[in-house]
Design a protein around this motif. Structure first.
Motif, PDB file in Angstrom:
ATOM      1  N   ASP A 157      73.766  49.373  36.987  1.00  0.00           N
ATOM      2  CA  ASP A 157      73.036  48.137  37.254  1.00  0.00           C
ATOM      3  C   ASP A 157      72.147  48.215  38.491  1.00  0.00           C
ATOM      4  O   ASP A 157      71.162  47.484  38.600  1.00  0.00           O
ATOM      5  N   GLN A 163      63.327  48.339  31.024  1.00  0.00           N
ATOM      6  CA  GLN A 163      64.053  47.243  30.397  1.00  0.00           C
ATOM      7  C   GLN A 163      64.515  47.533  28.975  1.00  0.00           C
ATOM      8  O   GLN A 163      65.171  46.702  28.357  1.00  0.00           O
ATOM      9  N   ARG A 165      66.283  49.136  25.451  1.00  0.00           N
ATOM     10  CA  ARG A 165      67.650  49.309  24.992  1.00  0.00           C
ATOM     11  C   ARG A 165      68.196  50.646  25.481  1.00  0.00           C
ATOM     12  O   ARG A 165      67.510  51.671  25.417  1.00  0.00           O
ATOM     13  N   ARG A 166      69.427  50.653  25.970  1.00  0.00           N
ATOM     14  CA  ARG A 166      70.021  51.877  26.507  1.00  0.00           C
ATOM     15  C   ARG A 166      70.834  52.586  25.424  1.00  0.00           C
ATOM     16  O   ARG A 166      71.700  51.976  24.788  1.00  0.00           O
ATOM     17  N   ARG A 195      75.533  47.085  28.018  1.00  0.00           N
ATOM     18  CA  ARG A 195      75.219  45.701  27.712  1.00  0.00           C
ATOM     19  C   ARG A 195      75.299  45.488  26.203  1.00  0.00           C
ATOM     20  O   ARG A 195      75.243  46.433  25.433  1.00  0.00           O
ATOM     21  N   GLU A 196      75.382  44.240  25.793  1.00  0.00           N
ATOM     22  CA  GLU A 196      75.333  43.956  24.365  1.00  0.00           C
ATOM     23  C   GLU A 196      74.014  44.468  23.799  1.00  0.00           C
ATOM     24  O   GLU A 196      72.946  44.242  24.379  1.00  0.00           O
ATOM     25  N   ASP A 198      73.300  47.699  23.529  1.00  0.00           N
ATOM     26  CA  ASP A 198      73.237  49.128  23.835  1.00  0.00           C
ATOM     27  C   ASP A 198      74.059  49.906  22.806  1.00  0.00           C
ATOM     28  O   ASP A 198      74.840  49.331  22.043  1.00  0.00           O
TER      29      ASP A 198
END
Length: 334
Positions: A157, A163, A165-166, A195-196, A198
């Motif tokens: 973080d 920004q 999607r990971r 995160r949701e 990913d």
């Protein structure tokens, strides 16, 4: 304390950021002494990879018996368009344990305008060299490096990431080198840093005939044997060891109960030896356990992923069902 150096660093000028979390180095002496004093004797496989061991492993990946690397690369070629659709445009790829540059390049080339790549490894020198090479070859890609122990979880973080999607990329069936509980903890640690939305793209070797598996870890040219025995050379050179490698043999065995290939060094005859002044002995036939490589069925891998809080949204395998890649996303109910 984290040292975060942004792109103008003269030491890492090609990188957009270098995050040194100062991971503690493994204690080779302590781990070898403790392992040789245990019953049965064991040495952690992380110590295979000195310069000689890494070069030998590179040879292993090209051997005819070692199907893992070429099968995974062919899979990446085949499913590239699907991966691009799943990831969407502008993805940020994060690779714990930064590995083969061939694999990550195949993934980056397949994706739709990836925005960033972050390599993560405990070896800062190796990591930054690999990431800087990628940064030069992909000038439109934001490239960063994190020197950290990925088995302790992900801390992302605070980083200046794009920004998008990971996507965590964890190829090569590295997950199979962990005991089942440790594999679950590793994946759960990854999930905590996600995160949701990913996802993880992860490789997992499959259960198959014992003959195929044992040949892959005991090739006809003896390269895997040399890789295993190089551990003895390293102990002797770095820890004042007197272990006689000529009186040991490489053993690869399929443990059906634990669904894993085990590598051992087996004593051909009794010997007494020293490491850092401490005396040890091996009886004829006694083994030093050096590595595990767990294999999965589709069901067992799905159960592992679910236990760590993931759903398996998609799986792919080669026609011979030797190896699989899986697309995991966090289970929002977990």
């Amino acid at each position: 304390m984290t040292d975060l150096t942004l792109g103008q660093s003269p030491l890492h000028a090609a990188l957009d950021f270098f995050d040194d979390q100062h991971p503690p180095a493994g204690d080779f002496l302590r781990d070898v002494l403790n392992g040789l004093a245990a019953t049965p004797k064991t040495i952690p496989p992380v110590y295979f990879y000195d310069a000689a061991g890494s070069a030998l492993f590179d040879q292993i990946t090209g051997l005819p018996e070692y199907y893992v690397t070429r099968t995974e690369l062919a899979l990446l070629d085949r499913i590239g368009p699907e991966l691009a659709r799943l990831a969407g445009p502008g993805a940020v790829v994060i690779e714990p344990g930064s590995g083969s540059s061939v694999k990550i390049r195949k993934l980056l080339d397949a994706l739709d305008s990836p925005a960033g790549y972050v390599g993560l490894d405990i070896s800062g020198e190796y990591l930054t060299a690999a990431c800087e090479e990628l940064a030069r070859d992909y000038p439109d890609l934001q490239v960063g490096a994190i020197c950290a122990d990925f088995t302790s979880g992900l801390s992302l973080d605070h980083l200046p990431l794009p920004q998008g999607r990971r996507i965590l990329f964890f190829p090569g069936s590295t997950i199979g080198n962990f005991e089942p509980a440790a594999a679950r903890d590793l994946l759960a640690g990854f999930r905590q840093g996600m995160r949701e939305g990913d996802a993880i793209l992860i490789g997992a070797d499959r259960v198959k005939s014992p003959a195929t598996l044992e040949a892959a870890y005991d090739d006809a040219q003896g390269v895997t044997a040399a890789f295993n025995l190089n551990l003895v050379d390293r102990i002797n050179a770095e820890l004042n060891g007197t272990l006689d490698a000529s009186r040991l043999k490489h053993v690869s065995v399929w443990n059906a109960d634990k669904s894993r290939i085990e590598m051992h060094l087996e004593a051909l005859e009794p010997q007494q030896f020293e490491v850092a002044g401490q005396v040890f002995s091996l009886a004829k036939g006694e083994r030093i356990h050096t590595e595990n490589s767990h294999k999965f069925t589709p069901e067992s891998f799905r159960a592992l992923a679910h236990s760590a809080g993931f759903d398996v949204l998609k799986s792919w395998s080669d026609p011979a069902e030797l190896f699989s890649l899986h697309w995991l996303e966090p289970n929002v109910k977990a």
